[in-house]
Design an enzyme around this catalytic site. Sequence first.
Site, short mmCIF file in Angstrom:
data_model
loop_
_atom_site.label_atom_id
_atom_site.label_comp_id
_atom_site.label_asym_id
_atom_site.label_seq_id
_atom_site.Cartn_x
_atom_site.Cartn_y
_atom_site.Cartn_z
N ASP A 1 10.33 -20.61 -11.28
CA ASP A 1 11.68 -20.12 -11.60
C ASP A 1 12.45 -21.18 -12.40
O ASP A 1 12.55 -22.33 -11.96
CB ASP A 1 12.41 -19.79 -10.29
N THR B 1 17.09 -14.41 -13.73
CA THR B 1 15.96 -14.28 -12.80
C THR B 1 15.50 -12.83 -12.60
O THR B 1 14.32 -12.53 -12.72
CB THR B 1 16.35 -14.89 -11.44
#
Length: 617
Positions: free
Chosen positions: A104, A145
């Site tokens: 991430d 995200t």
Amino acid sequence: MRAVLISLAFILSTGTALADRPLTQEESDKLNAALKQEGCSGGKMEFEDGKFEVDNAVCADGKTYDLDFDSSFRLIKKKSENAQNGSGPAGKPLPKLVLFLVVDGFPQEQLVKYYDQYSERGLKLLLDKGGWYGNNHYSHATTYTGVGHATLLSCAHPYKHGVVGNDWIDKKTGKRLYSTEDARFKYLDEETPEHSGTSPFNMKVTTVGDELIYANGKSKVIAIAGKDRSSIGLAGQHGTAYMHSTTTGRFITSDYYMEGYPDWWKAFYGGKPQNKYFEQSWSLLLPEEAYQRSTADDRPWTTKSRNLGGRFPHPIVGGAKEPSKAYYDAMMWTPFGDLLTLDFVKAAIEGEDLGNNPAGAPDILAISWTSHDYVNHLFGPESRQSQDQTIRLDRIFAELFAYLDQRIGLQNVLITLSADHGFMNVPEYSQSRRLDAGRIDPDKMIAATNAALSAKFGEGNYVTAWWNPTLYLDYKLIESRKLNKVEVENAAQEFLRDYPGVEAVFTRIQMEQGLMPNTKLAKQVILAWHQKISGDIVVMNKPNWYLFAKPGTYASTHGSPWSYDTNVPLAMYGPNWIKAGKYGDSEVVDLARTIAFILNVRPPNGCEGRVLSEAMN
Ligand SMILES: [Zn+2]
């Protein structure tokens, strides 16, 4: 044939376990006859656990099978060896496991920046022995995200998959909608706070995992992540998502995915393994000189959050006296979050026996490593915290690869690496390097836009909300005042165009009617914008300008169309399928398309990627 069988029996007699025994000549003859009846011949024969086993016999269809016969020479099992390893066109075996790794908030520059400090069998396995693309980009402008994770395994752009941000305004209710929330579903065995991710309802497309399950009905598809929007996006419609809970520190799921936890999950959490890192602290892995390429710790802009402090060593207890919410949350903002993830990943691999599918079907294990994003938010990608976290993650990958090698053989695993988005440098750090940089406050931007529109069209809250990266207009108000919609949109655009830190502004009318300029930026916006779901005025910030819900929440962020946010890793390892080398241009959507191709399954229904054929063996 008889000579072969006799010699095989001889070999077996010298090296079998006590419970096994070589075949007598009579048994060999009978077994051979039974094999012939099945249309098969050859293979390695033995008597084991009360039955006759023949490995790698070749049968009438030309394929290789394992056959078991009972003591009366009746067939009890016939299993295709090819199916076990998977068979595909051009004689390629299928992977037993696709290990789909996502880091991430991991820009490509960070992957290569610390190359010399990686271990031999971690990220270097992908970089040296795999195929990787140095110029791989997201094609959409909204690098968040939820958006990235919905794209990664669907190979669809947001205008198709519908996850246009982490949050947006629901057109029906006028209220905030979190990308993976679904009030119909609840977490198992613990509270479900408002706006929690519980299902893929808002994701309108299928993933590679969904198509794999559709194709064979047997594959296991499991996604694990620190964030719910990450694991849910990767799990698609029919996979299973596990996400970290800051309430209990466990990787949990919802009743969308299952009725109750499997036994292995209950056994794993019986010992409260999430508490084992309590009272540890985060210090540098390597000697201090190794961090010269990064900024020193405790910069003025470092986010003071979660009691982590600004410099090494960082306590990870979150200020808590015993393992509790504060600790479960704080530790995810450090490399301990990755360790916690690894522990659960191993439990899931063992519990589900991933990569050893009894039907011989490939399984998919998708893992999104959340902590890197959090570290970058707190300290910036240029920080030594980020460097240290990356090097530590490399060690975790090395451990995971070695673990899989031992369990199922790495030659049976297709490993891929990518990210959901990159990261910007901290604006104040950029300013110190004499770049144009700063922070935009969305609340102030809304107030200023409303003031400008009020001056022109009469007092009113024309702009109702802002969710990255769009403003929402109150069309009911505009209609009730008999104002021209186009004029209001244009006036907002005109005002915002000159707003500090703004690069470009696009309106709903422009996008719906194809009035966009012929630029790369406009194309990135079009791919990111969903006609039914997105907001009305898209605001694109200038490079190095921070644009997020609150300007001071974090030191740094992401979400822009600039290359530091779009250029993320794309690497694939698996010599059976991937030709090692350094490749150039690709789009993130090419990765899932390529995996679907290797697995011989239908492309996901919104897929727009191409097969990276130049990197295939
Ligand atoms: Zn983030």
